[in-house]
Design a protein around this motif. Structure first.
Motif, PDB file in Angstrom:
ATOM      1  N   ALA A 112       0.860  -1.179   0.000  1.00  0.00           N
ATOM      2  CA  ALA A 112       0.000   0.000   0.000  1.00  0.00           C
ATOM      3  C   ALA A 112       0.893   1.223   0.000  1.00  0.00           C
ATOM      4  CB  ALA A 112      -0.896  -0.011   1.237  1.00  0.00           C
ATOM      5  N   TYR A 113       0.560   2.207  -0.830  1.00  0.00           N
ATOM      6  CA  TYR A 113       1.384   3.410  -0.886  1.00  0.00           C
ATOM      7  C   TYR A 113       0.493   4.644  -0.809  1.00  0.00           C
ATOM      8  CZ  TYR A 113       0.249   3.065  -5.914  1.00  0.00           C
ATOM      9  OH  TYR A 113      -0.398   2.947  -7.120  1.00  0.00           O
ATOM     10  N   ALA A 114       1.046   5.680  -0.200  1.00  0.00           N
ATOM     11  CA  ALA A 114       0.316   6.914   0.039  1.00  0.00           C
ATOM     12  C   ALA A 114       0.701   7.982  -0.970  1.00  0.00           C
ATOM     13  CB  ALA A 114       0.600   7.415   1.449  1.00  0.00           C
ATOM     14  N   HIS A 115      -0.096   9.041  -1.036  1.00  0.00           N
ATOM     15  CA  HIS A 115       0.226  10.177  -1.892  1.00  0.00           C
ATOM     16  C   HIS A 115       1.501  10.874  -1.439  1.00  0.00           C
ATOM     17  CE1 HIS A 115      -3.223  10.499  -4.683  1.00  0.00           C
ATOM     18  NE2 HIS A 115      -3.872   9.843  -3.739  1.00  0.00           N
ATOM     19  N   THR A 116       1.939  10.612  -0.217  1.00  0.00           N
ATOM     20  CA  THR A 116       3.182  11.183   0.311  1.00  0.00           C
ATOM     21  C   THR A 116       4.409  10.335  -0.001  1.00  0.00           C
ATOM     22  OG1 THR A 116       2.789  10.007   2.368  1.00  0.00           O
ATOM     23  CG2 THR A 116       1.997  12.294   2.241  1.00  0.00           C
ATOM     24  N   GLY A 117       4.203   9.087  -0.452  1.00  0.00           N
ATOM     25  CA  GLY A 117       5.305   8.170  -0.691  1.00  0.00           C
ATOM     26  C   GLY A 117       5.454   7.097   0.368  1.00  0.00           C
ATOM     27  N   TYR A 118       4.736   7.222   1.489  1.00  0.00           N
ATOM     28  CA  TYR A 118       4.767   6.201   2.541  1.00  0.00           C
ATOM     29  C   TYR A 118       4.291   4.866   1.981  1.00  0.00           C
ATOM     30  CZ  TYR A 118       3.308   3.746   6.807  1.00  0.00           C
ATOM     31  OH  TYR A 118       3.132   2.818   7.815  1.00  0.00           O
ATOM     32  N   THR A 119       4.896   3.778   2.452  1.00  0.00           N
ATOM     33  CA  THR A 119       4.487   2.442   2.025  1.00  0.00           C
ATOM     34  C   THR A 119       4.376   1.513   3.224  1.00  0.00           C
ATOM     35  OG1 THR A 119       6.785   1.757   1.668  1.00  0.00           O
ATOM     36  CG2 THR A 119       5.583   2.636  -0.251  1.00  0.00           C
ATOM     37  N   THR A 120       3.532   0.499   3.079  1.00  0.00           N
ATOM     38  CA  THR A 120       3.464  -0.580   4.057  1.00  0.00           C
ATOM     39  C   THR A 120       3.030  -1.847   3.333  1.00  0.00           C
ATOM     40  OG1 THR A 120       2.636  -1.238   6.256  1.00  0.00           O
ATOM     41  CG2 THR A 120       1.061  -0.166   4.788  1.00  0.00           C
ATOM     42  N   HIS A 147      -5.655  12.718  10.251  1.00  0.00           N
ATOM     43  CA  HIS A 147      -5.945  11.300  10.444  1.00  0.00           C
ATOM     44  C   HIS A 147      -6.042  10.546   9.115  1.00  0.00           C
ATOM     45  CE1 HIS A 147      -6.226  11.382  14.736  1.00  0.00           C
ATOM     46  NE2 HIS A 147      -7.140  12.325  14.742  1.00  0.00           N
ATOM     47  N   GLY A 148      -5.535  11.162   8.048  1.00  0.00           N
ATOM     48  CA  GLY A 148      -5.437  10.450   6.787  1.00  0.00           C
ATOM     49  C   GLY A 148      -6.377  10.904   5.704  1.00  0.00           C
ATOM     50  N   GLY A 149      -7.224  11.912   5.983  1.00  0.00           N
ATOM     51  CA  GLY A 149      -8.151  12.388   4.974  1.00  0.00           C
ATOM     52  C   GLY A 149      -7.439  13.103   3.826  1.00  0.00           C
ATOM     53  N   PRO A 150      -8.002  13.072   2.651  1.00  0.00           N
ATOM     54  CA  PRO A 150      -9.409  12.727   2.421  1.00  0.00           C
ATOM     55  C   PRO A 150      -9.747  11.243   2.493  1.00  0.00           C
ATOM     56  CG  PRO A 150      -8.341  13.310   0.346  1.00  0.00           C
ATOM     57  CD  PRO A 150      -7.361  13.611   1.431  1.00  0.00           C
ATOM     58  N   ALA A 151      -8.800  10.337   2.327  1.00  0.00           N
ATOM     59  CA  ALA A 151      -9.102   8.909   2.420  1.00  0.00           C
ATOM     60  C   ALA A 151      -7.872   8.144   2.870  1.00  0.00           C
ATOM     61  CB  ALA A 151      -9.599   8.362   1.075  1.00  0.00           C
ATOM     62  N   ARG A 152      -8.103   7.123   3.674  1.00  0.00           N
ATOM     63  CA  ARG A 152      -7.017   6.275   4.157  1.00  0.00           C
ATOM     64  C   ARG A 152      -7.404   4.819   3.981  1.00  0.00           C
ATOM     65  NH1 ARG A 152      -5.738   7.143  10.114  1.00  0.00           N
ATOM     66  NH2 ARG A 152      -4.289   5.412   9.729  1.00  0.00           N
ATOM     67  N   HIS A 157      -7.851  -4.906  12.004  1.00  0.00           N
ATOM     68  CA  HIS A 157      -7.413  -6.060  12.797  1.00  0.00           C
ATOM     69  C   HIS A 157      -5.893  -6.127  12.936  1.00  0.00           C
ATOM     70  CE1 HIS A 157      -7.207  -7.560   8.645  1.00  0.00           C
ATOM     71  NE2 HIS A 157      -6.368  -8.481   9.067  1.00  0.00           N
ATOM     72  N   LEU A 158      -5.168  -5.215  12.263  1.00  0.00           N
ATOM     73  CA  LEU A 158      -3.718  -5.118  12.410  1.00  0.00           C
ATOM     74  C   LEU A 158      -3.370  -3.782  13.077  1.00  0.00           C
ATOM     75  CD1 LEU A 158      -2.542  -6.471   8.936  1.00  0.00           C
ATOM     76  CD2 LEU A 158      -2.843  -7.738  11.075  1.00  0.00           C
ATOM     77  N   TYR A 159      -2.138  -3.676  13.590  1.00  0.00           N
ATOM     78  CA  TYR A 159      -1.694  -2.400  14.145  1.00  0.00           C
ATOM     79  C   TYR A 159      -1.904  -1.292  13.114  1.00  0.00           C
ATOM     80  CZ  TYR A 159       0.635  -4.431  18.285  1.00  0.00           C
ATOM     81  OH  TYR A 159       0.922  -5.049  19.474  1.00  0.00           O
ATOM     82  N   PHE A 160      -2.163  -0.098  13.605  1.00  0.00           N
ATOM     83  CA  PHE A 160      -2.689   0.953  12.743  1.00  0.00           C
ATOM     84  C   PHE A 160      -1.668   1.526  11.763  1.00  0.00           C
ATOM     85  CE2 PHE A 160      -5.986   4.457  12.432  1.00  0.00           C
ATOM     86  CZ  PHE A 160      -6.977   3.585  12.008  1.00  0.00           C
ATOM     87  N   TRP A 161      -0.368   1.223  11.916  1.00  0.00           N
ATOM     88  CA  TRP A 161       0.573   1.715  10.901  1.00  0.00           C
ATOM     89  C   TRP A 161       0.319   1.033   9.556  1.00  0.00           C
ATOM     90  CZ3 TRP A 161       3.156  -2.360  13.657  1.00  0.00           C
ATOM     91  CH2 TRP A 161       3.865  -3.270  12.863  1.00  0.00           C
ATOM     92  N   LYS A 162      -0.384  -0.105   9.589  1.00  0.00           N
ATOM     93  CA  LYS A 162      -0.747  -0.789   8.344  1.00  0.00           C
ATOM     94  C   LYS A 162      -1.889  -0.083   7.609  1.00  0.00           C
ATOM     95  CE  LYS A 162       2.124  -4.326   8.594  1.00  0.00           C
ATOM     96  NZ  LYS A 162       3.091  -4.637   7.531  1.00  0.00           N
ATOM     97  N   SER A 163      -2.641   0.754   8.318  1.00  0.00           N
ATOM     98  CA  SER A 163      -3.763   1.483   7.718  1.00  0.00           C
ATOM     99  C   SER A 163      -3.247   2.800   7.146  1.00  0.00           C
ATOM    100  CB  SER A 163      -4.848   1.731   8.775  1.00  0.00           C
ATOM    101  OG  SER A 163      -5.415   0.518   9.216  1.00  0.00           O
ATOM    102  N   ALA A 164      -2.604   2.724   6.018  1.00  0.00           N
ATOM    103  CA  ALA A 164      -1.879   3.860   5.449  1.00  0.00           C
ATOM    104  C   ALA A 164      -2.764   5.085   5.257  1.00  0.00           C
ATOM    105  CB  ALA A 164      -1.253   3.462   4.114  1.00  0.00           C
ATOM    106  N   LYS A 165      -2.302   6.215   5.818  1.00  0.00           N
ATOM    107  CA  LYS A 165      -2.983   7.487   5.597  1.00  0.00           C
ATOM    108  C   LYS A 165      -2.788   7.943   4.147  1.00  0.00           C
ATOM    109  CE  LYS A 165      -2.226   9.278  10.296  1.00  0.00           C
ATOM    110  NZ  LYS A 165      -1.628  10.405  11.069  1.00  0.00           N
ATOM    111  N   TRP A 166      -3.710   8.796   3.693  1.00  0.00           N
ATOM    112  CA  TRP A 166      -3.625   9.450   2.378  1.00  0.00           C
ATOM    113  C   TRP A 166      -3.362   8.413   1.276  1.00  0.00           C
ATOM    114  CZ3 TRP A 166       0.410  11.255   5.960  1.00  0.00           C
ATOM    115  CH2 TRP A 166      -0.109  12.121   6.925  1.00  0.00           C
ATOM    116  N   ILE A 167      -4.110   7.333   1.355  1.00  0.00           N
ATOM    117  CA  ILE A 167      -3.875   6.192   0.471  1.00  0.00           C
ATOM    118  C   ILE A 167      -3.963   6.602  -1.005  1.00  0.00           C
ATOM    119  CG2 ILE A 167      -6.320   5.483   0.551  1.00  0.00           C
ATOM    120  CD1 ILE A 167      -3.255   3.126   0.454  1.00  0.00           C
ATOM    121  N   ALA A 168      -3.007   6.111  -1.774  1.00  0.00           N
ATOM    122  CA  ALA A 168      -2.968   6.384  -3.208  1.00  0.00           C
ATOM    123  C   ALA A 168      -3.129   5.114  -4.029  1.00  0.00           C
ATOM    124  CB  ALA A 168      -1.666   7.068  -3.592  1.00  0.00           C
ATOM    125  N   GLY A 169      -2.756   3.967  -3.459  1.00  0.00           N
ATOM    126  CA  GLY A 169      -2.889   2.763  -4.259  1.00  0.00           C
ATOM    127  C   GLY A 169      -2.359   1.516  -3.592  1.00  0.00           C
TER     128      GLY A 169
END
Length: 201
Positions: A112-120, A147-152, A157-169
C-alpha cells in the motif's frame, strides 16, 4: 518530519478487550505520522490498484464514491500502545475495488502506498473478506487530514501503521516486500493480539 520512535505509553492494562500491552485511549485519538500532513483535496485524490491484476484501474473521488458504501464499526489498535473502542468509519470495502481489477492467482501480497510516498506491506488475505476498507468518514464526518483524509486505508485487525494514511494505491505482488516501517525494524504483519511490534516478535 514527525516520526515516532520507540513505544512509550501507559502501563500494561489487564482487560480482556485489549490486546497485550495496550491501553484504552478513550476519547483521544493521537496523531502519529511518519511524514508531514499533505495538502490533498478530494479533487486531487486518486486510488489505483495495479501489479498482478487482470485490469489495473484508477479511481478518482467520484468514481470511488460510486461504489457500494460500507461501514466499519469496531476497535483500532496502534503499535504505540493505544487502542480505541467502538469507532465508526465510512467508505467502501476494499473487496469492491479488488473485484473490479481481478487479482491474479499468483498475487499473495500487496504494497500500500500513500500520496506522500509512505508504504506498508500486507498479505492479500488481510485485505480481503471484508477485513479492509478505503475510508473517508469518521464518526459520520469527513476524515480529517491529520488522520489520513481525504481517504485512508483501514485494516483494523492489524496495528494501525498498516492502515496507510492518504492512500494512493495498492500494488499486488507474488512476494512480500517490506514498506517504510518494516524496513526500519517493525514486524512484517503487525497482529496486535500477538504483539507483533518489532521484527522477530
Amino acid at each position: 518530519m514527525n516520526v515516532t520512535r520507540g513505544f512509550t505509553g501507559r502501563p500494561r492494562v489487564d482487560n480482556p478487550g485489549l490486546p497485550p500491552g495496550q491501553y484504552d485511549a478513550g476519547d483521544d485519538w493521537p496523531v502519529l505520522s511518519a511524514e508531514v500532513t499533505p495538502d490533498l483535496t478530494p479533487a486531487d485524490w486518486t486510488f489505483r490498484i495495479d501489479g498482478l491484476v487482470e485490469e489495473p484501474l484508477t479511481w478518482d473521488w467520484d468514481a470511488a464514491h460510486a461504489l457500494p458504501a460500507s461501514v466499519y464499526e469496531g476497535d483500532i489498535h496502534c503499535v504505540t500502545s493505544w487502542s480505541k473502542f467502538g469507532v465508526r468509519f465510512g467508505g467502501v470495502s476494499l473487496d469492491a475495488f479488488l473485484e473490479r481489477v481481478r487479482p491474479l492467482p499468483s498475487a499473495t501480497h500487496a504494497v500500500a502506498y500513500a500520496h506522500t510516498g509512505y508504504t506498508t506491506n500486507l498479505p492479500l488475505a488481510d485485505l480481503t473478506g471484508s477485513r479492509a476498507w478505503i475510508a473517508w468518514e469518521y464518526d459520520g464526518r469527513p476524515l480529517t487530514p491529520e488522520h489520513g483524509g481525504p481517504a485512508r486505508l483501514l485494516v483494523p485487525h492489524l496495528y494501525f501503521w498498516k492502515s496507510a494514511k492518504w492512500i494512493a494505491g495498492l500494488r499486488l505482488l507474488d512476494h512480500d516486500e517490506p514498506g517504510f516501517w518494516e524496513q526500519n525494524g517493525y514486524h512484517a504483519r503487525g497482529n496486535p493480539w500477538e504483539e507483533q511490534r518489532y521484527s522477530g516478535d
